[in-house]
Design an enzyme around this catalytic site. Structure first.
Site, mmCIF file in Angstrom:
data_model
loop_
_atom_site.group_PDB
_atom_site.id
_atom_site.type_symbol
_atom_site.label_atom_id
_atom_site.label_comp_id
_atom_site.label_asym_id
_atom_site.label_seq_id
_atom_site.Cartn_x
_atom_site.Cartn_y
_atom_site.Cartn_z
ATOM 1 N N LYS A 1 -34.859 36.446 -19.981
ATOM 2 C CA LYS A 1 -35.538 37.659 -20.430
ATOM 3 C C LYS A 1 -34.579 38.533 -21.232
ATOM 4 O O LYS A 1 -33.366 38.482 -21.018
ATOM 5 C CB LYS A 1 -36.000 38.474 -19.205
ATOM 6 N N ASP B 1 -40.297 41.705 -8.478
ATOM 7 C CA ASP B 1 -41.079 40.480 -8.645
ATOM 8 C C ASP B 1 -41.450 39.817 -7.313
ATOM 9 O O ASP B 1 -42.037 38.740 -7.294
ATOM 10 C CB ASP B 1 -40.316 39.501 -9.558
ATOM 11 N N GLU C 1 -42.343 31.309 -13.777
ATOM 12 C CA GLU C 1 -41.907 30.710 -12.511
ATOM 13 C C GLU C 1 -42.815 31.059 -11.342
ATOM 14 O O GLU C 1 -42.878 30.323 -10.361
ATOM 15 C CB GLU C 1 -40.467 31.165 -12.196
ATOM 16 N N ARG D 1 -46.077 31.116 -10.959
ATOM 17 C CA ARG D 1 -47.129 30.126 -10.712
ATOM 18 C C ARG D 1 -46.558 28.856 -10.090
ATOM 19 O O ARG D 1 -47.226 28.186 -9.312
ATOM 20 C CB ARG D 1 -47.880 29.840 -12.032
HETATM 21 N N1 BES Z 1 -42.413 38.411 -13.328
HETATM 22 C C1 BES Z 1 -42.902 38.180 -14.637
HETATM 23 C C2 BES Z 1 -44.125 39.033 -14.988
HETATM 24 C C3 BES Z 1 -43.944 40.521 -15.038
HETATM 25 C C4 BES Z 1 -43.874 41.179 -16.252
HETATM 26 C C5 BES Z 1 -43.918 41.275 -13.880
HETATM 27 C C6 BES Z 1 -43.741 42.562 -16.291
HETATM 28 C C7 BES Z 1 -43.768 42.646 -13.916
HETATM 29 C C8 BES Z 1 -43.696 43.299 -15.109
HETATM 30 C C9 BES Z 1 -43.294 36.707 -14.785
HETATM 31 O O1 BES Z 1 -42.555 35.822 -14.036
HETATM 32 C C10 BES Z 1 -43.096 36.348 -16.203
HETATM 33 O O2 BES Z 1 -41.984 36.357 -16.651
HETATM 34 N N2 BES Z 1 -44.169 36.026 -16.922
HETATM 35 C C11 BES Z 1 -44.092 35.655 -18.284
HETATM 36 C C12 BES Z 1 -45.001 34.478 -18.502
HETATM 37 C C13 BES Z 1 -44.840 33.820 -19.841
HETATM 38 C C14 BES Z 1 -43.490 33.160 -19.949
HETATM 39 C C15 BES Z 1 -45.949 32.801 -20.013
HETATM 40 C C16 BES Z 1 -44.531 36.851 -19.126
HETATM 41 O O3 BES Z 1 -45.432 37.582 -18.705
HETATM 42 O O4 BES Z 1 -43.949 37.059 -20.180
HETATM 43 ZN ZN ZN Z 2 -41.711 36.545 -12.358
HETATM 44 MN MN MN Z 3 -40.793 35.226 -15.006
#
Ligand code: BES
Ligand code: ZN
Ligand code: MN
Length: 492
Positions: A274, A285, A346, A348
């Site tokens: 990220k 998370d 991750e 899912r």
């Molecule tokens: N934990 C994140 C989602 C998230 C985003 C939680 C903002 C709280 C605030 C999740 O694991 C994630 O990184 N999701 C990705 C999915 C993508 C790679 C398909 C996302 O939302 O960008």
């Molecule tokens: Zn996450």
């Molecule tokens: Mn993630």
């Protein structure tokens, strides 16, 4: 905080602050109940407030009057109740929370004057008051900010056992919501998976819940390749926490509710790293997992009539020399293979192995909560969590529970057509489906493992954590979900 009921009037109540709800001013609105009584006793002070324009009765308005005539209370807090026709448990909860958040550093005993018309919202009042006391300041070396608020009383015209029960249930639920919030706000270094396990064990012991914690060896014997793939980049070992509540007097039903919560104690994104900006928020998370632990803590005290088991897969998602690579193919507990196209998707991957395990353990209904996608925030902001299902009737039941809890859910689609976006050339399914409809493809990915079991998935990515405080809620973790899940189990 102590909640008690005093039958009778409030004029002779000796307390620091007396809280009186007053309706939004509009043509034809007459003061009734305690607002009318206070106005009369004080010689028209409430009417003066309206007339001066200082107070209009909108929700979240609070006006403090020092030593008003006619009452023994040192101060009276007039709180806007909004339009009378719209006043419900959500408004009651917010009104109580708003006033307590304003008063807690300056007042000892607070006395809520509850109108007869509002006695059905007693639980909501006490929930609002208890959640408002919470702050996220326990790592300040100056210590926790002092809450001077030492006792809360509810003045009603007649104290019934029902009222006492709902005040008490509201207090317990809110304390457990605060318990979840404390877990969510812990940073990644202080709450790795093993610490989440320790706290779950401590809680299970205190409250008499059954607990089973699967470690890495047991999970790999079972074949939870999807969960273990996420964990392999971290020095912190993964666990699957299984907490079980068994009713003493079970209802005549074979239903068994399973609560699955995402427990990623920190999400760096892994090799699909990220951006640095805002990454610190990814300590949240595990909010879904924390909500399930908070729920179990409440259920152990409130004792619903159906069995409820929580499943919290907990891992840390890190990049590293052993970390999962984009393109890796893993095999889930259910046997299906997954191509991991993005290691940041991750949640899912850990949830599906927990879902399969929950089904193996005999759960007939599943609810999961997960901070799963940023995309749900694009769709719904932080106002509603997304609610996905394979069974409309079950979703209706969960939405009903959420309304009484004052937690907003919005129905989202899980059509099979979204499945096309998850096609993989090399495995049964890919773990991402592109930018379009990202929250829906994530839900459809989960659905593939849920199969026919009635299931509701809540994507709480933006509702679990507030970047800015609201008048009725502190900044940081919200404990979203606890109240809904408690209601769901209690009203089964
Ligand atoms: N934990 C994140 C989602 C998230 C985003 C939680 C903002 C709280 C605030 C999740 O694991 C994630 O990184 N999701 C990705 C999915 C993508 C790679 C398909 C996302 O939302 O960008
Ligand atoms: Zn996450
Ligand atoms: Mn993630």
């Amino acid at each position: 905080m102590d909640t008690r009921i005093l039958a009778g009037g409030f004029d002779s109540e000796e307390c620091d602050v007396l809280v009186v709800l007053a309706p939004e001013r509009a043509a034809g609105v007459e003061l009734t109940g305690h607002a009318a009584t206070f106005n009369r006793l004080s010689g028209g002070m409430l009417q003066d407030l309206y007339d001066s324009g200082e107070f209009s009765g909108k929700t979240s308005e609070v006006v403090l009057l020092h030593r008003p005539a006619g009452v023994k209370a040192k101060r009276v807090a007039i709180v806007g109740a909004g339009a009378t026709a719209k006043f419900g448990s959500a408004e009651a909860r917010r009104a109580a929370a708003t006033v307590v958040r304003q008063l807690k550093t300056s007042t000892g005993t607070t006395c809520f004057a509850v109108d007869d018309a509002h006695s059905g919202f007693a639980g909501a009042f006490s929930e609002g008051a208890v959640t408002a006391l919470w702050e996220q300041d326990f790592h300040k070396s100056t210590g926790r900010r002092e809450n001077k608020l030492s006792s809360t009383r509810f003045v009603v015209s007649s104290a019934t056992p029902d009222l006492e029960t709902s005040l008490n249930a509201g207090r317990i639920t809110a304390e457990c919501q605060n318990f979840a919030r404390d877990l969510v706000n812990e940073p990644g270094n202080l709450l790795p998976p093993r610490e989440l396990v320790r706290r779950a064990k401590e809680m299970a012991e205190q409250l008499g819940l059954e607990i089973d914690v699967l470690d890495k060896d047991r999970m790999s014997q079972l074949g939870m390749g999807s969960l273990l793939g996420v964990a392999q980049g971290s020095a912190e070992p993964p666990f699957l926490i299984v907490l079980k509540y068994v009713p003493e007097k079970p209802a005549k039903t074979s239903d068994h509710l399973g609560l699955v919560g995402k427990g990623v104690t920190f999400d760096t994104g892994g090799i699909s790293l990220k951006p640095a900006d805002g990454m610190e928020k990814m300590k949240c998370d595990m909010a879904g997992g924390a909500a399930m632990l908070g729920t179990m803590r409440a259920l152990a005290q409130l004792k619903p009539s159906i069995p409820v088991t929580a499943f919290v897969p907990t891992v840390e998602n890190m990049p590293g020399s052993r970390a999962q690579r984009p393109g890796d193919i893993v095999r889930s507990l259910a046997g299906k293979t997954i191509e991991v196209l993005n290691t940041d998707a991750e949640g899912r991957l850990i949830l599906i192995d927990a879902i399969t395990y929950a089904k193996q353990q005999g759960c007939t209904h599943l609810v999961d909560a997960a901070t799963l996608t940023g995309a749900i925030g694009v769709a719904l902001g932080s106002v509603h969590a997304g609610a996905f299902t394979n069974n409309q009737e079950f979703l209706d039941k969960v939405i009903k529970a959420s309304k009484a809890a004052g937690e907003n859910l919005w129905p989202m689609p899980t059509d099979d057509d979204y499945r096309d976006q998850l096609k993989s050339a090399y495995a049964d399914i890919a773990n991402i489906g592109g930018r379009a409809g990202g929250a829906c493809t994530a839900a459809v990915f989960l659905k593939e493992w849920v199969e026919d079991t009635p299931w509701v998935h809540l994507d709480i990515a933006l509702t679990a954590y507030l970047d800015e405080a609201k008048p009725f809620c502190a900044k940081g973790a919200t404990g979203f979900g606890v109240r809904t899940f408690v209601n769901l189990a209690m009203n089964w």
